[in-house]
Scaffold this motif. Structure first.
Motif, short mmCIF file in Angstrom:
data_model
loop_
_atom_site.label_atom_id
_atom_site.label_comp_id
_atom_site.label_asym_id
_atom_site.label_seq_id
_atom_site.Cartn_x
_atom_site.Cartn_y
_atom_site.Cartn_z
N TYR A 405 -0.70 -2.74 2.59
CA TYR A 405 0.23 -3.24 1.57
C TYR A 405 1.89 -2.80 2.01
CZ TYR A 405 1.22 1.81 0.70
OH TYR A 405 1.51 3.61 0.60
N ASP A 406 2.75 -3.58 0.73
CA ASP A 406 4.14 -3.74 1.30
C ASP A 406 4.77 -3.18 -0.35
OD1 ASP A 406 6.59 -3.69 2.18
OD2 ASP A 406 6.25 -5.13 4.10
N CYS A 407 4.99 -3.85 -1.06
CA CYS A 407 5.82 -4.37 -2.00
C CYS A 407 5.01 -3.76 -3.15
CB CYS A 407 6.14 -5.70 -2.63
SG CYS A 407 5.28 -6.88 -2.40
N ARG A 408 3.45 -3.41 -3.19
CA ARG A 408 3.22 -3.19 -4.59
C ARG A 408 2.99 -3.79 -6.00
NH1 ARG A 408 0.59 2.08 -2.79
NH2 ARG A 408 -0.92 1.50 -4.63
N ALA A 409 3.83 -4.82 -5.64
CA ALA A 409 4.82 -5.62 -6.95
C ALA A 409 4.36 -7.34 -6.47
CB ALA A 409 6.33 -5.76 -6.53
N GLY A 410 3.01 -7.52 -5.78
CA GLY A 410 3.08 -9.19 -5.93
C GLY A 410 4.67 -10.19 -5.11
N SER A 411 4.78 -9.67 -4.08
CA SER A 411 5.64 -10.23 -3.74
C SER A 411 5.42 -10.57 -1.98
CB SER A 411 7.37 -9.53 -3.65
OG SER A 411 7.91 -9.99 -4.85
N CYS A 412 5.05 -9.85 -1.05
CA CYS A 412 4.56 -10.24 0.18
C CYS A 412 3.15 -10.19 0.53
CB CYS A 412 5.17 -8.63 -0.04
SG CYS A 412 3.43 -7.27 0.66
N GLY A 413 2.15 -10.59 -0.53
CA GLY A 413 0.95 -10.82 0.22
C GLY A 413 0.07 -9.95 0.91
N GLN A 414 0.90 -8.71 1.91
CA GLN A 414 0.12 -7.78 2.48
C GLN A 414 -1.10 -6.72 1.97
OE1 GLN A 414 0.95 -6.02 5.04
NE2 GLN A 414 1.91 -7.67 5.43
N CYS A 415 -1.66 -7.52 0.77
CA CYS A 415 -2.95 -6.18 -0.27
C CYS A 415 -3.50 -7.41 -0.12
CB CYS A 415 -2.44 -6.30 -1.37
SG CYS A 415 -1.78 -6.83 -2.92
N LEU A 440 -4.44 -10.46 -4.63
CA LEU A 440 -3.47 -9.27 -4.40
C LEU A 440 -4.00 -8.19 -5.33
CD1 LEU A 440 -0.17 -11.48 -5.53
CD2 LEU A 440 -1.10 -11.02 -2.49
N CYS A 442 -2.96 -5.12 -5.83
CA CYS A 442 -1.43 -3.75 -6.08
C CYS A 442 -1.25 -4.49 -6.78
CB CYS A 442 -0.08 -4.23 -5.37
SG CYS A 442 0.10 -6.08 -5.47
S1 FES Z 1 1.40 -5.66 -1.49
FE1 FES Z 1 2.90 -6.49 -1.76
S2 FES Z 1 2.06 -8.87 -2.95
FE2 FES Z 1 1.13 -6.89 -3.14
#
Ligand code: FES
Ligand SMILES: Cc1cc2nc3c(=O)[nH]c(=O)nc-3n(C[C@H](O)[C@H](O)[C@H](O)COP(=O)(O)OP(=O)(O)OC[C@H]3O[C@@H](n4cnc5c(N)ncnc54)[C@H](O)[C@@H]3O)c2cc1C
Length: 454
Positions: A405-415, A440, A442
């Protein structure tokens, strides 16, 4: 045929008939006047139609020229974007300037690449940078995201960061790790070349605006959520004279105000406010109750209001609801405003928002998403989850299932992970749109039982 006798016999009445043929001069004048008025009306209507036609042609030519100019600028920007070698991964940058904004707790950092040959990658106003911070004692560098707070096209990137103090309900907790690093560990290059170094990725993020777009915008920034809005507003002022833009800035009190601080707004803002009627600035102070207590030492006239910003105020201030709304600020404000805007008839696709942090209170559109079992197929683990437990990502962490994960806010797509079976329900609208069959983690909860591919 009429006979002579008949003519003589009817002589008197024929003289009367002749009398009728002699036209009354008043009547003649009346007729002439009518004809003149008719001719005048025809001429006026024709010339009115002709001038409207001319005006239309001029307007059409003007808008075609404007459209052509915008297309050229778009084309040029696209070429620059395509050609620019946005660097892979993280690059070394230096802090060339650090500006603390009074008592607001916000500090701006002006960054330039360490290697002078590295060109700044262009960005869209609203996008952010990702930083890797070498936190002492941490096993791996900490990743944090910060919005670019000035317009593109400068020879620096600027981010403006609020020092995250402990929350009110946990006053003994440590302050935010990332923001503390920026505020306390980073220095200007002139003060310490070693302490000015920072690792930066190229600009990213789906929350962005094209300043050359013609759709009028309403930019709403709450507290430090003003940062992407500053970039958007400054770009519109710089690049698109004809675009209508409204900035609504909500803060608790004036000591939080960073708007008039050094270079936060476009350098020509005072002149723009005097000469352009399509740029509007409003400040809402949530903790000021009396109009008499509103600040009166502003550098140029601007609309100020006591209390929270609500959609009811938009209904009286804005000429219509036909705007694209960008919102960034405290979670409660974003949820309330975006819900109320949609109820006011603003299409969902015109209400865009950026989460700086994952929502704390989870509420999904679907009540059955209150509870569910998540099976993590690859890790062969299972966990029960309820709405109070946080997101699927939180549950995966509790079950010790590795999900990046990265942003934990629905912005990066990492999760993002694939959904093998079952359904999920989102607790917030996300900026990153993941393809069908994935989720996602997060930002969502299971909608009943789900099996995930992780
Ligand atoms: S951690 Fe970035 S979208 Fe989920
Ligand atoms: C796309 C995006 C853009 C962003 N842009 C900006 C921006 O322009 N400006 C900006 O300032 N921020 C921005 N953010 C937010 C930023 O990325 C960080 O989330 C923010 O700075 C907090 O990170 P931190 O490391 O300082 O805090 P963290 O260490 O993550 O802590 C967060 C909070 O938790 C509290 N806390 C720590 N430990 C405990 C505990 N044990 N119990 C209770 N509470 C605790 C801390 O005191 C702090 O208040 C953005 C975020 C995103 C996703």
């Amino acid at each position: 045929m009429m006979s002579v006798t008949g003519f003589v016999a009817n002589g008197a009445s024929n003289f009367e008939f002749m009398d009728e043929l002699i036209i009354n001069p008043f009547e003649l004048a009346g007729w002439l006047l009518c004809v003149a008025v008719l001719i005048w009306a025809i001429i006026s209507i024709t010339s009115l139609l002709r001038s409207r036609q001319l005006l239309n042609q001029q307007y059409l030519q003007g808008s075609l020229l404007l459209e052509e100019k915008f297309n050229l600028m778009r084309e040029r920007r696209k070429r620059v974007m395509d050609q620019s070698v946005a660097w892979e991964g993280f690059a070394n940058f230096v802090v060339v300037r650090k500006v603390l904004h009074g008592d607001s707790g916000i500090c701006s950092f002006y960054l330039k690449p360490k290697d002078e040959r590295l060109e700044l990658a262009p960005f869209q106003p609203g996008q952010h940078l990702v930083f890797q911070l070498p936190i002492a004692g941490a096993a791996a560098p900490l990743t944090r995201r910060y919005s670019l707070s000035d317009r593109p096209g400068q020879d620096y990137y600027r981010v403006s960061i609020k020092l995250q103090l402990p929350p009110r309900d946990a006053p003994d907790a440590p302050p935010g790790v990332g923001s503390s690093y920026f505020h306390n560990e980073l220095d200007e290059e002139s003060a310490s070349s070693y302490k000015s170094l920072i690792q930066v990725s190229s600009p990213a993020g789906a929350f962005s605006d094209d300043p050359l777009d013609s759709k009028p915008v309403v930019l709403i920034g709450g507290g430090v959520g003003i940062t992407p809005m500053l970039s958007m507003l400054n770009s519109i002022i710089e690049e698109n004279e004809s675009r209508e833009a409204w900035l609504f800035y909500t803060i608790r009190a004036n000591d939080e105000n960073v708007l008039f601080d050094e270079d936060m707004l476009h350098p020509r803002i005072a002149e723009v406010m005097r000469t352009r009627s399509n740029i509007h600035l409003h400040i809402h102070y949530t903790q000021i109750k009396e109009p008499g207590s509103l600040p009166n030492d502003l550098p140029f006239p601007i609309d100020q209001h006591c209390g929270r910003l609500t959609v009811d105020q938009f209904k009286t201030i804005l000429p219509s609801n036909n705007y694209r709304f960008f919102i960034c600020g405290p979670e409660r404000m974003m949820v309330q405003l975006s819900d109320d805007l949609v109820s006011w008839g603003v299409p969902e696709e015109d209400v865009l928002y950026e989460h700086f942090a994952a929502p704390t209170k989870r509420k999904t559109a679907n009540d059955s998403a209150e509870k569910g079992t998540i099976r993590f197929a690859k890790s062969n683990k299972e966990i029960e989850i309820s709405a109070d437990d946080g997101s699927i990502l939180d549950a995966a962490e509790r079950a010790e299932v590795p999900v990046s994960y990265d942003c934990r806010a629905g912005s990066c797509g990492q999760c993002m992970v694939a959904v093998v079976s079952g359904k999920v329900s989102y607790s917030m609208r996300t900026n990153y749109k993941c393809p069908p069959g994935s989720c996602l983690t997060c930002s969502c909860l299971p909608d009943g039982d789900v099996v995930l591919d992780c």
